[in-house]
Scaffold this motif. Structure first.
Motif, PDB file in Angstrom:
ATOM      1  N   THR A 242       0.820  -1.209   0.000  1.00  0.00           N
ATOM      2  CA  THR A 242       0.000   0.000   0.000  1.00  0.00           C
ATOM      3  C   THR A 242       0.855   1.260   0.000  1.00  0.00           C
ATOM      4  O   THR A 242       0.407   2.313  -0.451  1.00  0.00           O
ATOM      5  CB  THR A 242      -0.961   0.026   1.206  1.00  0.00           C
ATOM      6  N   LEU A 243       2.088   1.172   0.494  1.00  0.00           N
ATOM      7  CA  LEU A 243       2.993   2.313   0.383  1.00  0.00           C
ATOM      8  C   LEU A 243       3.380   2.547  -1.071  1.00  0.00           C
ATOM      9  O   LEU A 243       3.483   3.692  -1.530  1.00  0.00           O
ATOM     10  CB  LEU A 243       4.245   2.090   1.227  1.00  0.00           C
ATOM     11  N   GLY A 244       3.610   1.440  -1.809  1.00  0.00           N
ATOM     12  CA  GLY A 244       3.882   1.580  -3.232  1.00  0.00           C
ATOM     13  C   GLY A 244       2.706   2.208  -3.959  1.00  0.00           C
ATOM     14  O   GLY A 244       2.879   3.066  -4.836  1.00  0.00           O
ATOM     15  N   ALA A 245       1.494   1.792  -3.587  1.00  0.00           N
ATOM     16  CA  ALA A 245       0.301   2.376  -4.184  1.00  0.00           C
ATOM     17  C   ALA A 245       0.177   3.850  -3.822  1.00  0.00           C
ATOM     18  O   ALA A 245      -0.244   4.672  -4.652  1.00  0.00           O
ATOM     19  CB  ALA A 245      -0.935   1.603  -3.722  1.00  0.00           C
ATOM     20  N   THR A 246       0.530   4.203  -2.590  1.00  0.00           N
ATOM     21  CA  THR A 246       0.515   5.609  -2.176  1.00  0.00           C
ATOM     22  C   THR A 246       1.396   6.439  -3.079  1.00  0.00           C
ATOM     23  O   THR A 246       1.008   7.522  -3.541  1.00  0.00           O
ATOM     24  CB  THR A 246       0.997   5.750  -0.721  1.00  0.00           C
ATOM     25  N   GLN A 247       2.596   5.935  -3.334  1.00  0.00           N
ATOM     26  CA  GLN A 247       3.530   6.658  -4.208  1.00  0.00           C
ATOM     27  C   GLN A 247       2.947   6.856  -5.599  1.00  0.00           C
ATOM     28  O   GLN A 247       2.997   7.960  -6.149  1.00  0.00           O
ATOM     29  CB  GLN A 247       4.857   5.882  -4.282  1.00  0.00           C
ATOM     30  N   GLN A 248       2.370   5.812  -6.161  1.00  0.00           N
ATOM     31  CA  GLN A 248       1.820   5.910  -7.512  1.00  0.00           C
ATOM     32  C   GLN A 248       0.637   6.877  -7.562  1.00  0.00           C
ATOM     33  O   GLN A 248       0.549   7.719  -8.469  1.00  0.00           O
ATOM     34  CB  GLN A 248       1.378   4.523  -7.984  1.00  0.00           C
ATOM     35  N   LEU A 249      -0.269   6.781  -6.615  1.00  0.00           N
ATOM     36  CA  LEU A 249      -1.465   7.622  -6.621  1.00  0.00           C
ATOM     37  C   LEU A 249      -1.125   9.093  -6.431  1.00  0.00           C
ATOM     38  O   LEU A 249      -1.680   9.959  -7.126  1.00  0.00           O
ATOM     39  CB  LEU A 249      -2.428   7.154  -5.526  1.00  0.00           C
ATOM     40  N   THR A 250      -0.234   9.393  -5.506  1.00  0.00           N
ATOM     41  CA  THR A 250       0.084  10.796  -5.244  1.00  0.00           C
ATOM     42  C   THR A 250       0.989  11.382  -6.323  1.00  0.00           C
ATOM     43  O   THR A 250       0.928  12.587  -6.595  1.00  0.00           O
ATOM     44  CB  THR A 250       0.726  10.964  -3.861  1.00  0.00           C
ATOM     45  N   GLU A 251       1.816  10.556  -6.945  1.00  0.00           N
ATOM     46  CA  GLU A 251       2.615  11.049  -8.073  1.00  0.00           C
ATOM     47  C   GLU A 251       1.696  11.485  -9.211  1.00  0.00           C
ATOM     48  O   GLU A 251       1.857  12.571  -9.783  1.00  0.00           O
ATOM     49  CB  GLU A 251       3.576   9.967  -8.561  1.00  0.00           C
ATOM     50  N   LEU A 252       0.718  10.639  -9.540  1.00  0.00           N
ATOM     51  CA  LEU A 252      -0.226  10.993 -10.589  1.00  0.00           C
ATOM     52  C   LEU A 252      -1.038  12.229 -10.192  1.00  0.00           C
ATOM     53  O   LEU A 252      -1.277  13.117 -11.026  1.00  0.00           O
ATOM     54  CB  LEU A 252      -1.169   9.821 -10.863  1.00  0.00           C
ATOM     55  N   ALA A 253      -1.455  12.304  -8.940  1.00  0.00           N
ATOM     56  CA  ALA A 253      -2.223  13.459  -8.474  1.00  0.00           C
ATOM     57  C   ALA A 253      -1.421  14.746  -8.637  1.00  0.00           C
ATOM     58  O   ALA A 253      -1.965  15.788  -9.019  1.00  0.00           O
ATOM     59  CB  ALA A 253      -2.622  13.265  -7.010  1.00  0.00           C
ATOM     60  N   PHE A 254      -0.125  14.680  -8.373  1.00  0.00           N
ATOM     61  CA  PHE A 254       0.734  15.857  -8.546  1.00  0.00           C
ATOM     62  C   PHE A 254       0.770  16.287 -10.007  1.00  0.00           C
ATOM     63  O   PHE A 254       0.627  17.470 -10.328  1.00  0.00           O
ATOM     64  CB  PHE A 254       2.141  15.549  -8.046  1.00  0.00           C
ATOM     65  N   TYR A 255       0.961  15.327 -10.912  1.00  0.00           N
ATOM     66  CA  TYR A 255       1.009  15.659 -12.339  1.00  0.00           C
ATOM     67  C   TYR A 255      -0.317  16.244 -12.819  1.00  0.00           C
ATOM     68  O   TYR A 255      -0.336  17.174 -13.632  1.00  0.00           O
ATOM     69  CB  TYR A 255       1.354  14.422 -13.167  1.00  0.00           C
ATOM     70  N   LEU A 256      -1.423  15.704 -12.334  1.00  0.00           N
ATOM     71  CA  LEU A 256      -2.729  16.223 -12.731  1.00  0.00           C
ATOM     72  C   LEU A 256      -2.930  17.656 -12.236  1.00  0.00           C
ATOM     73  O   LEU A 256      -3.462  18.511 -12.962  1.00  0.00           O
ATOM     74  CB  LEU A 256      -3.839  15.315 -12.189  1.00  0.00           C
ATOM     75  N   GLY A 257      -2.511  17.909 -11.001  1.00  0.00           N
ATOM     76  CA  GLY A 257      -2.599  19.271 -10.486  1.00  0.00           C
ATOM     77  C   GLY A 257      -1.737  20.228 -11.287  1.00  0.00           C
ATOM     78  O   GLY A 257      -2.134  21.367 -11.569  1.00  0.00           O
ATOM     79  N   LEU A 258      -0.558  19.766 -11.663  1.00  0.00           N
ATOM     80  CA  LEU A 258       0.347  20.592 -12.459  1.00  0.00           C
ATOM     81  C   LEU A 258      -0.237  20.861 -13.844  1.00  0.00           C
ATOM     82  O   LEU A 258      -0.126  21.970 -14.373  1.00  0.00           O
ATOM     83  CB  LEU A 258       1.703  19.888 -12.580  1.00  0.00           C
ATOM     84  N   LEU A 259      -0.868  19.841 -14.418  1.00  0.00           N
ATOM     85  CA  LEU A 259      -1.502  20.026 -15.723  1.00  0.00           C
ATOM     86  C   LEU A 259      -2.642  21.042 -15.625  1.00  0.00           C
ATOM     87  O   LEU A 259      -2.802  21.895 -16.515  1.00  0.00           O
ATOM     88  CB  LEU A 259      -2.028  18.688 -16.243  1.00  0.00           C
ATOM     89  N   ALA A 260      -3.424  20.963 -14.565  1.00  0.00           N
ATOM     90  CA  ALA A 260      -4.504  21.944 -14.369  1.00  0.00           C
ATOM     91  C   ALA A 260      -3.923  23.346 -14.260  1.00  0.00           C
ATOM     92  O   ALA A 260      -4.466  24.308 -14.829  1.00  0.00           O
ATOM     93  CB  ALA A 260      -5.303  21.588 -13.118  1.00  0.00           C
ATOM     94  N   TRP A 261      -2.815  23.479 -13.532  1.00  0.00           N
ATOM     95  CA  TRP A 261      -2.175  24.798 -13.401  1.00  0.00           C
ATOM     96  C   TRP A 261      -1.719  25.305 -14.759  1.00  0.00           C
ATOM     97  O   TRP A 261      -1.908  26.501 -15.087  1.00  0.00           O
ATOM     98  CB  TRP A 261      -0.978  24.701 -12.450  1.00  0.00           C
ATOM     99  N   SER A 262      -1.106  24.435 -15.566  1.00  0.00           N
ATOM    100  CA  SER A 262      -0.591  24.866 -16.873  1.00  0.00           C
ATOM    101  C   SER A 262      -1.715  25.305 -17.797  1.00  0.00           C
ATOM    102  O   SER A 262      -1.528  26.182 -18.657  1.00  0.00           O
ATOM    103  CB  SER A 262       0.218  23.738 -17.516  1.00  0.00           C
ATOM    104  N   GLN A 263      -2.905  24.716 -17.644  1.00  0.00           N
ATOM    105  CA  GLN A 263      -4.039  25.088 -18.468  1.00  0.00           C
ATOM    106  C   GLN A 263      -4.594  26.465 -18.062  1.00  0.00           C
ATOM    107  O   GLN A 263      -5.182  27.177 -18.886  1.00  0.00           O
ATOM    108  CB  GLN A 263      -5.143  24.032 -18.359  1.00  0.00           C
ATOM    109  N   LEU A 264      -4.410  26.801 -16.805  1.00  0.00           N
ATOM    110  CA  LEU A 264      -4.937  28.063 -16.302  1.00  0.00           C
ATOM    111  C   LEU A 264      -3.921  29.211 -16.374  1.00  0.00           C
ATOM    112  O   LEU A 264      -4.302  30.369 -16.292  1.00  0.00           O
ATOM    113  CB  LEU A 264      -5.396  27.907 -14.848  1.00  0.00           C
ATOM    114  N   ALA A 265      -2.647  28.843 -16.510  1.00  0.00           N
ATOM    115  CA  ALA A 265      -1.582  29.866 -16.493  1.00  0.00           C
ATOM    116  C   ALA A 265      -1.670  30.769 -17.731  1.00  0.00           C
ATOM    117  O   ALA A 265      -2.078  30.341 -18.806  1.00  0.00           O
ATOM    118  CB  ALA A 265      -0.231  29.169 -16.438  1.00  0.00           C
TER     119      ALA A 265
END
Length: 265
Positions: A242-265
């Motif tokens: 589940t720690l490995g899953a935590t890493q995968q889920l939060t890594e993707l969440a970070f990229y998605l947040g960054l993509l949202a920021w780039s769309q709004l910038a």
């Protein structure tokens, strides 16, 4: 601070989470791995840096999508698909088990089930398309910050929940963190993220940098909190998978947040 001892802790973390060669430690004790957890995000910085270098070199010769695939392949090779395997096993266990005991048993089974296959393929596709959609100039910094921050998220899971079983395929595993361990891990996990924001400040001003911090921190926190509550409800704690899953889920969440920021910038 004993620098030799700290170097030992870092090498233990590096050897545990990557394929990179490190010296053997015949006098290894489980307490060493507990202290090495402070360097898990720093290992993420290294993995992200190697992914960024791979992406940059590949982008000199190939289309952007191929460069992204090359960087993803390098991270999977460097870690031995350690985190991806944890995601798949977690999905199989949580999706296929009817009770806590059965969920833990399924997670220890090395065979890939339908839930795990869907989670694994979905994660890889989601990550590939998200990274491919990011502006090229942001990708190197995104990879470094994403890998560091997501490993810090896994450390925080360890700090806020208990280990779900005394033994298993993920042993040895750090299970007792001190305040110093958490402080060190937080520094290593957050510095690349804050450094990224500082670079954006130069080009987008303070408002753009603050919006970046908000739009990346919020999805990471929401993914982390949702996953943590799911683990407490189903397993009453965490496992190595589940720690490995935590890493995968939060890594993707970070990229998605960054993509949202780039769309709004």
């Amino acid at each position: 601070m004993n620098l030799k001892l700290q170097w030992r802790y870092f090498l233990l973390a590096l050897g545990f989470f990557t394929r990179l060669p490190v010296p053997s430690f015949p006098d290894f004790q489980e307490s060493d791995l507990n202290h090495s957890a402070r360097y898990f995000p720093l290992v993420g910085v290294l993995v992200g840096l190697l992914a960024a270098v791979t992406w940059w070199l590949a982008a000199l010769l190939f289309p952007a999508s191929i460069a992204v695939l090359c960087s993803m392949a390098v991270t999977i090779y460097l870690t031995g698909a350690f985190h991806e395997d944890g995601l798949a096993d977690s999905a199989d266990g949580l999706g296929g088990g009817l009770d806590r005991k059965r969920k833990l048993e399924i997670m220890q089974d090395s065979r890939l089930g339908s839930y795990g296959a869907v989670a694994l393929v979905g994660m890889l596709l989601f990550k590939f398309h998200t990274l491919s959609a990011l502006p090229a100039a942001m990708l190197p910094f995104s990879l470094i910050a994403g890998h560091a921050l997501s490993r810090l998220a896994a450390v925080y899971i360890m700090a806020t929940t208990q280990y779900a079983r005394p033994a298993g395929k993920s042993k040895p595993l750090a299970t007792a963190l001190t305040q110093n361990d958490l402080w060190f891990a937080s520094v290593f996990g957050l510095w690349s993220w804050i450094g990224f924001a500082s670079l954006l400040w130069l080009n987008h001003g303070g408002a753009g940098a603050l919006r970046f911090l908000l739009l990346t921190a919020l999805p990471v926190f929401l993914a982390w909190e949702w996953w943590r509550r799911l683990l407490l409800r189903n397993l009453q704690g965490y496992t190595g998978d589940t720690l490995g899953a935590t890493q995968q889920l939060t890594e993707l969440a970070f990229y998605l947040g960054l993509l949202a920021w780039s769309q709004l910038a």
